[in-house]
Write a protein that holds these residues in place. Structure first.
Motif, PDB file in Angstrom:
ATOM      1  N   LYS A 242       5.346   7.938   4.931  1.00  0.00           N
ATOM      2  CA  LYS A 242       5.806   6.728   5.297  1.00  0.00           C
ATOM      3  C   LYS A 242       5.441   5.693   6.440  1.00  0.00           C
ATOM      4  O   LYS A 242       5.156   4.813   6.174  1.00  0.00           O
ATOM      5  CB  LYS A 242       7.500   7.122   5.763  1.00  0.00           C
ATOM      6  CG  LYS A 242       8.377   5.847   5.749  1.00  0.00           C
ATOM      7  CD  LYS A 242       9.921   6.449   5.899  1.00  0.00           C
ATOM      8  CE  LYS A 242      10.506   5.300   5.998  1.00  0.00           C
ATOM      9  NZ  LYS A 242      12.197   5.734   6.174  1.00  0.00           N
TER      10      LYS A 242
ATOM     11  N   ARG B 245       0.843  -1.200   0.018  1.00  0.00           N
ATOM     12  CA  ARG B 245       0.056  -0.061   0.001  1.00  0.00           C
ATOM     13  C   ARG B 245       0.790   1.185   0.148  1.00  0.00           C
ATOM     14  O   ARG B 245       1.745   1.450   0.983  1.00  0.00           O
ATOM     15  CB  ARG B 245      -0.815   0.145   1.232  1.00  0.00           C
ATOM     16  CG  ARG B 245      -1.966   1.093   1.060  1.00  0.00           C
ATOM     17  CD  ARG B 245      -3.023   1.244   2.302  1.00  0.00           C
ATOM     18  NE  ARG B 245      -2.329   1.550   3.362  1.00  0.00           N
ATOM     19  CZ  ARG B 245      -2.856   1.784   4.628  1.00  0.00           C
ATOM     20  NH1 ARG B 245      -4.383   1.181   4.762  1.00  0.00           N
ATOM     21  NH2 ARG B 245      -2.546   2.280   5.711  1.00  0.00           N
ATOM     22  N   GLN B 246       0.753   1.999  -1.135  1.00  0.00           N
ATOM     23  CA  GLN B 246       1.511   3.327  -1.184  1.00  0.00           C
ATOM     24  C   GLN B 246       1.016   4.402  -0.495  1.00  0.00           C
ATOM     25  O   GLN B 246      -0.491   4.406  -0.022  1.00  0.00           O
ATOM     26  CB  GLN B 246       1.647   3.608  -2.484  1.00  0.00           C
ATOM     27  CG  GLN B 246       2.582   2.839  -3.362  1.00  0.00           C
ATOM     28  CD  GLN B 246       3.912   3.121  -3.259  1.00  0.00           C
ATOM     29  OE1 GLN B 246       4.539   3.893  -2.249  1.00  0.00           O
ATOM     30  NE2 GLN B 246       4.917   2.463  -4.036  1.00  0.00           N
ATOM     31  N   SER B 247       1.854   5.308   0.077  1.00  0.00           N
ATOM     32  CA  SER B 247       1.355   6.408   0.780  1.00  0.00           C
ATOM     33  C   SER B 247       2.373   7.427   0.803  1.00  0.00           C
ATOM     34  O   SER B 247       3.581   7.075   0.737  1.00  0.00           O
ATOM     35  CB  SER B 247       0.887   6.314   2.083  1.00  0.00           C
ATOM     36  OG  SER B 247       0.608   7.340   2.711  1.00  0.00           O
TER      37      SER B 247
ATOM     38  N   LEU C   5       2.234   5.346   6.699  1.00  0.00           N
ATOM     39  CA  LEU C   5       1.094   4.691   6.463  1.00  0.00           C
ATOM     40  C   LEU C   5       1.261   3.728   5.223  1.00  0.00           C
ATOM     41  O   LEU C   5       0.469   3.002   4.877  1.00  0.00           O
ATOM     42  CB  LEU C   5       0.013   5.850   5.704  1.00  0.00           C
ATOM     43  CG  LEU C   5      -0.475   6.878   6.859  1.00  0.00           C
ATOM     44  CD1 LEU C   5      -1.297   7.621   6.061  1.00  0.00           C
ATOM     45  CD2 LEU C   5      -1.150   5.987   7.996  1.00  0.00           C
ATOM     46  N   ARG C   6       2.592   3.526   4.811  1.00  0.00           N
ATOM     47  CA  ARG C   6       2.924   2.493   3.698  1.00  0.00           C
ATOM     48  C   ARG C   6       2.796   1.113   4.498  1.00  0.00           C
ATOM     49  O   ARG C   6       3.156   0.896   5.565  1.00  0.00           O
ATOM     50  CB  ARG C   6       4.086   2.762   3.181  1.00  0.00           C
ATOM     51  CG  ARG C   6       4.388   3.954   2.539  1.00  0.00           C
ATOM     52  CD  ARG C   6       5.970   4.310   1.945  1.00  0.00           C
ATOM     53  NE  ARG C   6       5.860   5.644   1.483  1.00  0.00           N
ATOM     54  CZ  ARG C   6       7.046   6.209   1.551  1.00  0.00           C
ATOM     55  NH1 ARG C   6       8.106   5.780   1.982  1.00  0.00           N
ATOM     56  NH2 ARG C   6       7.263   7.626   1.098  1.00  0.00           N
ATOM     57  N   ARG C   7       2.446   0.220   3.632  1.00  0.00           N
ATOM     58  CA  ARG C   7       2.375  -1.368   4.061  1.00  0.00           C
ATOM     59  C   ARG C   7       3.282  -2.188   3.250  1.00  0.00           C
ATOM     60  O   ARG C   7       3.484  -1.995   2.126  1.00  0.00           O
ATOM     61  CB  ARG C   7       0.968  -1.795   4.054  1.00  0.00           C
ATOM     62  CG  ARG C   7       0.151  -0.977   5.069  1.00  0.00           C
ATOM     63  CD  ARG C   7       0.431  -1.548   6.317  1.00  0.00           C
ATOM     64  NE  ARG C   7      -0.799  -0.709   7.425  1.00  0.00           N
ATOM     65  CZ  ARG C   7      -0.474   0.482   7.865  1.00  0.00           C
ATOM     66  NH1 ARG C   7       0.910   1.051   7.573  1.00  0.00           N
ATOM     67  NH2 ARG C   7      -1.112   0.799   8.628  1.00  0.00           N
TER      68      ARG C   7
END
Length: 574
Positions: free
Chosen positions: A323, A318-320, A325-327
């Motif tokens: 940093k 999962r992009q965001s 919030l990224r998975r």
């Protein structure tokens, strides 16, 4: 088990017309399938196994057609139904698990949309009920985090996970009859066991009949009630699983069973199916003067040819822009191992354990975020400039899993094999390129005129030979084989594995052999590494690992391995 057949097939005859005349794909085959029963259909490529299933479900590829015979399901004559009536019946009462998970899912729809679509069409359910059922189905086929996975697309799944989704879709409408066409080909032993037990439970509890098309005799031994053996469209033998595997009456059946890799001993060579003529003989080339043998002129490196040191690789799920919030998913987690010159090192593990990703990290297709990879003492991770990596890449070649998608369908075989020779400028003239290609074609056991043909004119086993010839074209020192026989029947598998053994002995090849087929791994490898969730949990000599594995996970994999000794009285075949 009911005394009345759920499915009755009588004198089924399927023909494919062509300009050269009619080709008989299924030749007057008859059998019955009962409620709660699993009937295995086995045979080599081209035996008509899948065609029987497609004919029953009215899914034959044009111009093929049913030229004669009767097919009835639960007392209903299927051949008398219109196309619309058959479509409704196929969606509700007949579940179909297709062989290739890469092409049987829509890449533009989420997994949840594809799972719920047949429920909306054939079941009276609300959206919330369909979603709950979809989550339950993903859980049942062994997919973790089903709530998250429902929102993802097929390209975000491994091959084995896609196959599990295809199985879940087939089960979503609670069918009476399931056609499972090689449902476990892309699955490792633990998930394979889970899927087979799910099919077994479904058949027993719901009185569902299942026709299991497979080339895996271990699967046949572990889950089927009866077996039908086919050859060139004809029924050779049918009977209980125990009878067919223990005391086969037909000579072809005996020969087919003998070609299955044993799980308890290591053989020098695999027995071939001798009932039929061989597909081709390898050329007896003098490798002292042959172009392939010139790599022996290169000074041998004193030490491990490949050294993998503490590599790690993760992918963003999962992009965001933020940093935190990224998975991520950790595909490789601090993996280390060595491969000696001339050795065959095996990697096994579940789907998604990181086996293929490790191979891609070694070849530079997915550079690791940390750790080092040394090839003949050269640190590959330090070669950030692509041009600097080319000489190393020439020394490492891959044979990919799927022989149908790994060769360009628009190129002739001679151009497919010549492409790496031209790219790496390994020949002095076009004439030399042609000469090298001809020798390679003969050396992998293909006919001399094979170079002028296109890939679609070859069987799966022959296409895999083409892939091996292309991989050898650069005279590699390291050959990486990623599930090279998973799509092949036992007879062709025996030919390909014997070919790899011969080539290794002649050319002093080093091999990294990746497979979920444990009997094949035992036959091919000197040492084996076991991967789980991106980590290497055990590395051991082959015999030591199979007989005295130190890690509980390894012992579990070996215990789940389908084999003949699961059928009472068949220990002599194990």
């Amino acid at each position: 088990m009911s005394a009345t057949p759920l499915l009755s097939v009588s004198d089924l005859h399927v023909v494919y017309p062509s300009r050269h005349g009619d080709f008989t794909a299924v030749d007057h085959v008859s059998f019955e399938l009962y409620r709660g029963e699993i009937l295995g259909i086995v045979g080599e490529s081209g035996a008509g196994k899948s065609t029987i299933g497609n004919a029953i479900a009215d899914l034959l590829t044009p111009p093929g057609y049913v030229a004669g015979g009767e097919v009835s399901l639960d007392g209903k004559d299927l051949r008398a139904l219109s196309s619309d009536e058959m479509r409704r019946l196929r969606g509700k009462d007949i579940g179909f698990i297709f062989q290739d998970p890469m092409t049987s899912l829509n890449p533009l729809l989420t997994i949840g949309e594809q799972l719920m679509e047949p429920m909306f069409a054939y079941l009276d359910v609300s959206r919330n009920e369909a979603k709950k059922r979809a989550i339950d189905l993903l859980n049942a086929v062994g997919i973790a985090d089903p709530e998250v996975r429902l929102r993802q697309y097929p390209h975000q799944f491994s091959g084995g996970m896609r196959q599990r989704v295809v199985i879940a879709i087939a089960l979503s409408t609670e069918p009476k009859f399931i056609i499972a066409d090689e449902p476990t080909t892309a699955l490792d032993v633990s998930i394979q066991d889970q899927i087979l037990q799910l099919l077994r439970q479904l058949c027993r509890e719901k009185d569902v009949g299942c026709m299991l098309v497979t080339h895996d005799m271990g699967v046949v031994a572990s889950v089927t009630d009866r077996v039908m053996v086919t050859y060139r469209g004809k029924r050779m033998e049918i009977g209980s699983t125990e009878q067919v595997l223990r005391q086969p009456e037909n000579e072809y059946t005996k020969s087919l069973i003998s070609a299955v890799p044993p799980s308890n001993i290591k053989l020098d060579r695999f027995p071939l199916v001798t009932y039929i003529e061989e597909a081709g003989e390898r050329a007896n080339l003098d490798l002292k003067t042959h172009w392939l043998g010139r790599q022996q002129e290169i000074p041998q490196y004193d030490g491990p040819i490949l050294r993998v040191e503490d590599i790690s690789l993760r992918f963003v799920t999962r992009q965001s822009v933020f940093k935190h919030l990224r998975r991520y998913v950790q595909a490789i987690d601090h993996v280390s191992f060595n491969i000696e010159v001339g050795e065959t090192f095996g990697l096994v593990g579940e789907s998604g354990s990181g086996k293929s990703t490790t191979a891609r990290a070694i070849t530079g297709l997915h550079p690791p975020q940390s750790g080092k990879i040394f090839f003949e003492g050269q640190d590959l991770t330090a070669l950030t400039w692509e041009k600097a990596r080319l000489p190393m890449r020439r020394q490492m070649q891959m044979v990919f899993q799927n022989p149908y998608s790994s060769v360009n369908p628009r190129m002739r075989v001679k151009d497919i094999i010549a492409e790496p020779i031209r790219f790496h400028k390994l020949a002095d003239s076009p004439q030399q390129v042609q000469s090298i290609v001809r020798d390679l074609i003969e050396h992998v056991g293909l006919a001399r005129d094979a170079g002028d043909k296109f890939p679609h004119e070859f069987s799966g086993g022959q296409r895999q030979r083409i892939s091996i010839a292309r991989a050898l074209a650069t005279r590699p020192r390291l050959l990486i084989c990623d599930e090279p026989t998973s799509a092949l029947d036992v007879s062709v598998q025996a030919q390909i594995l014997n070919l790899l053994k011969d080539l290794q002995a002649e050319l002093n090849l080093t091999m990294l052999f990746i497979s979920h087929d444990l009997p094949v791994i035992r036959q091919m490898c000197d040492r084996i590494g076991v991967m789980r969730q991106g980590q290497l949990v055990e590395v051991n000599d082959t015999n030591q690992l199979f007989e005295h594995a130190s890690d509980p996970y390894t012992r579990e994999l070996i215990e789940l391995m389908p084999r003949f000794d699961r059928v009472p009285g068949t220990t002599s075949l194990a």
